[in-house]
Design an enzyme around this catalytic site. Structure first.
Site, PDB file in Angstrom:
ATOM      1  N   THR A  46       0.041 -20.132 -48.919  1.00 36.42           N
ATOM      2  CA  THR A  46      -0.617 -20.857 -47.833  1.00 36.42           C
ATOM      3  C   THR A  46      -0.906 -19.941 -46.661  1.00 36.42           C
ATOM      4  O   THR A  46      -2.011 -19.933 -46.109  1.00 36.42           O
ATOM      5  CB  THR A  46       0.282 -22.020 -47.355  1.00 36.42           C
ATOM      6  OG1 THR A  46       0.598 -22.849 -48.463  1.00 36.42           O
ATOM      7  CG2 THR A  46      -0.410 -22.834 -46.282  1.00 36.42           C
ATOM      8  N   THR A  47       0.085 -19.142 -46.270  1.00 40.85           N
ATOM      9  CA  THR A  47      -0.065 -18.232 -45.143  1.00 40.85           C
ATOM     10  C   THR A  47      -1.101 -17.159 -45.434  1.00 40.85           C
ATOM     11  O   THR A  47      -1.717 -16.621 -44.513  1.00 40.85           O
ATOM     12  CB  THR A  47       1.294 -17.593 -44.796  1.00 40.85           C
ATOM     13  OG1 THR A  47       2.278 -18.624 -44.695  1.00 40.85           O
ATOM     14  CG2 THR A  47       1.239 -16.824 -43.490  1.00 40.85           C
ATOM     15  N   TYR A 109      -4.672 -32.887 -52.611  1.00 37.70           N
ATOM     16  CA  TYR A 109      -5.837 -33.775 -52.538  1.00 37.70           C
ATOM     17  C   TYR A 109      -5.862 -34.798 -53.671  1.00 37.70           C
ATOM     18  O   TYR A 109      -5.687 -35.979 -53.433  1.00 37.70           O
ATOM     19  CB  TYR A 109      -7.167 -33.021 -52.471  1.00 37.70           C
ATOM     20  CG  TYR A 109      -8.326 -33.974 -52.262  1.00 37.70           C
ATOM     21  CD1 TYR A 109      -8.492 -34.604 -51.026  1.00 37.70           C
ATOM     22  CD2 TYR A 109      -9.206 -34.279 -53.283  1.00 37.70           C
ATOM     23  CE1 TYR A 109      -9.513 -35.523 -50.830  1.00 37.70           C
ATOM     24  CE2 TYR A 109     -10.234 -35.194 -53.094  1.00 37.70           C
ATOM     25  CZ  TYR A 109     -10.380 -35.814 -51.863  1.00 37.70           C
ATOM     26  OH  TYR A 109     -11.386 -36.722 -51.683  1.00 37.70           O
ATOM     27  N   TYR A 135       6.655 -25.043 -55.590  1.00 34.18           N
ATOM     28  CA  TYR A 135       6.483 -25.088 -54.134  1.00 34.18           C
ATOM     29  C   TYR A 135       6.170 -26.516 -53.728  1.00 34.18           C
ATOM     30  O   TYR A 135       5.111 -27.044 -54.060  1.00 34.18           O
ATOM     31  CB  TYR A 135       5.373 -24.121 -53.728  1.00 34.18           C
ATOM     32  CG  TYR A 135       5.046 -24.035 -52.256  1.00 34.18           C
ATOM     33  CD1 TYR A 135       5.922 -24.495 -51.280  1.00 34.18           C
ATOM     34  CD2 TYR A 135       3.851 -23.470 -51.838  1.00 34.18           C
ATOM     35  CE1 TYR A 135       5.614 -24.401 -49.933  1.00 34.18           C
ATOM     36  CE2 TYR A 135       3.526 -23.367 -50.494  1.00 34.18           C
ATOM     37  CZ  TYR A 135       4.409 -23.842 -49.546  1.00 34.18           C
ATOM     38  OH  TYR A 135       4.082 -23.752 -48.207  1.00 34.18           O
ATOM     39  N   ARG A 140       1.435 -30.683 -46.384  1.00 38.76           N
ATOM     40  CA  ARG A 140       0.117 -30.085 -46.571  1.00 38.76           C
ATOM     41  C   ARG A 140      -0.596 -30.642 -47.790  1.00 38.76           C
ATOM     42  O   ARG A 140      -1.824 -30.677 -47.825  1.00 38.76           O
ATOM     43  CB  ARG A 140       0.234 -28.559 -46.703  1.00 38.76           C
ATOM     44  CG  ARG A 140       0.716 -27.871 -45.440  1.00 38.76           C
ATOM     45  CD  ARG A 140       0.496 -26.366 -45.484  1.00 38.76           C
ATOM     46  NE  ARG A 140      -0.890 -26.035 -45.242  1.00 38.76           N
ATOM     47  CZ  ARG A 140      -1.326 -25.260 -44.240  1.00 38.76           C
ATOM     48  NH1 ARG A 140      -0.463 -24.765 -43.372  1.00 38.76           N
ATOM     49  NH2 ARG A 140      -2.588 -24.989 -44.113  1.00 38.76           N
ATOM     50  N   LYS A 164      10.618 -23.523 -53.826  1.00 38.88           N
ATOM     51  CA  LYS A 164      10.465 -23.343 -52.380  1.00 38.88           C
ATOM     52  C   LYS A 164      10.336 -24.740 -51.805  1.00 38.88           C
ATOM     53  O   LYS A 164       9.336 -25.425 -52.014  1.00 38.88           O
ATOM     54  CB  LYS A 164       9.223 -22.501 -52.066  1.00 38.88           C
ATOM     55  CG  LYS A 164       8.939 -22.369 -50.570  1.00 38.88           C
ATOM     56  CD  LYS A 164       7.628 -21.639 -50.297  1.00 38.88           C
ATOM     57  CE  LYS A 164       7.350 -21.586 -48.795  1.00 38.88           C
ATOM     58  NZ  LYS A 164       6.045 -20.947 -48.497  1.00 38.88           N
ATOM     59  N   ILE A 206      11.266 -18.212 -48.206  1.00 41.15           N
ATOM     60  CA  ILE A 206       9.909 -17.667 -48.294  1.00 41.15           C
ATOM     61  C   ILE A 206       9.286 -17.996 -46.955  1.00 41.15           C
ATOM     62  O   ILE A 206       9.011 -19.142 -46.640  1.00 41.15           O
ATOM     63  CB  ILE A 206       9.143 -18.256 -49.491  1.00 41.15           C
ATOM     64  CG1 ILE A 206       9.836 -17.815 -50.787  1.00 41.15           C
ATOM     65  CG2 ILE A 206       7.691 -17.798 -49.474  1.00 41.15           C
ATOM     66  CD1 ILE A 206       9.223 -18.380 -52.058  1.00 41.15           C
TER      67      ILE A 206
END
Length: 296
Positions: A46-47, A109, A135, A140, A164, A206
């Site tokens: 994501t980052t 989504y 994850y 999000r 994560k 993480i």
């Protein structure tokens, strides 16, 4: 054996003035991280703005990172997607480049039922031989992987080894560890909850914070695992105001701004993300300075 213990950096993807991936700068960031104690490089998460990278850029970033790291620390590639076939494609390609493991986010989504999550992760895992860290970041994705689902996957799919956990729900983390009987590599996905997650049997984080404070984030985990709980707790509390500033706008807007303040010149985020609001930027600068992180 765990992919890594300690602090893995969810590294940003730097862009140049033309908004193209700046591989030379990515290499500089990787060297900075390894020189300052980071235990693993997590690329294209994501980052790393994976959602606005083309497939070609995504894979080239992974390939470049494997070559640049050159086995100095483990490389974990983010290859998740809301399309199972796309995740399989990205995962197989990343495996061919020599990554050490994969980080697979829950579908976003379109989301999925818990049954769908089991099918999704099982299909991806069966397509590769690499260890997989799931994850879970419902804030999000709009999709929460329940502890029972996590336990089912860990027990029934050999190469699904970790999670994560970024739900922000410490009770959910505890239930995961209960249902898996601790037989899972647990990583905090929330920088403000590193020590609480470690207290439940976690082995690392993480981290977004590691982009700007790699040594201190590494030390926070290492000290806890060594039994120095006081030092670990003190580091956690010291960095809470900076962590809050790093998430006062959508990640990775603030962390890229922080790296630019530190002189790394990683460029702007790609749209639809935009540059940080001036008041928030000043807040971020102040918190960096309070943590003795030099700004320019």
């Amino acid at each position: 054996m765990a992919l890594f213990k300690g602090a893995g950096v969810a590294i940003v993807t730097p862009f140049n003035e033309n908004n193209e991936v700046n591989y030379e700068k990515l290499g500089e960031l990787i060297d900075f991280q390894i020189a300052n104690g980071t235990d693993s490089i997590i690329i294209c998460g994501t980052t790393g703005e994976a959602s606005t990278l083309t497939h070609e850029e995504h894979l080239e970033c992974i390939k470049y990172t494997v070559e640049k790291v050159n086995k100095r620390v483990p490389v974990i590639a983010g290859t998740g997607s809301n399309c199972t076939n796309t995740a399989i494609y990205l995962s197989k390609e990343a495996e061919s480049y020599g990554v050490d493991g994969l980080l697979i986010v829950t579908p976003y989504y379109n989301k999925a039922t818990q049954k769908g999550l089991i099918a999704h992760y099982t299909a991806i895992a069966n397509s590769v031989s690499l260890p997989i860290i799931m994850y879970n970041v419902p804030g999000r994705t709009g999709c929460n992987m329940l502890p029972q689902t996590v336990a089912s996957l860990v027990k029934n799919v050999d190469n699904i080894v970790g999670i994560k956990e970024a739900s922000g729900n410490i009770a959910q983390v505890a239930e995961i560890m209960n249902l898996t009987e601790g037989n899972i590599d647990l990583y905090s996905g929330c920088d403000e909850m590193i020590v609480p997650v470690l207290s439940l049997g976690g082995i690392g984080v993480i981290s977004v914070l590691s982009n700007v404070a790699p040594q201190e984030t590494h030390d926070m985990v290492e000290k806890y695992l060594e039994g120095d709980l006081v030092t670990s707790k003190d580091l956690q509390l010291k960095f809470i105001p900076l962590i809050n500033a790093l998430f006062c706008e959508v990640n990775p807007i603030p962390v890229k701004a922080a790296l630019n303040l530190m002189g790394f010149e990683v460029g702007n985020p790609r749209m639809p993300l935009t540059n940080m609001e001036p008041a928030n930027l000043e807040r971020l600068r102040n918190e960096l300075n309070k943590c003795n992180i030099k700004t320019v």
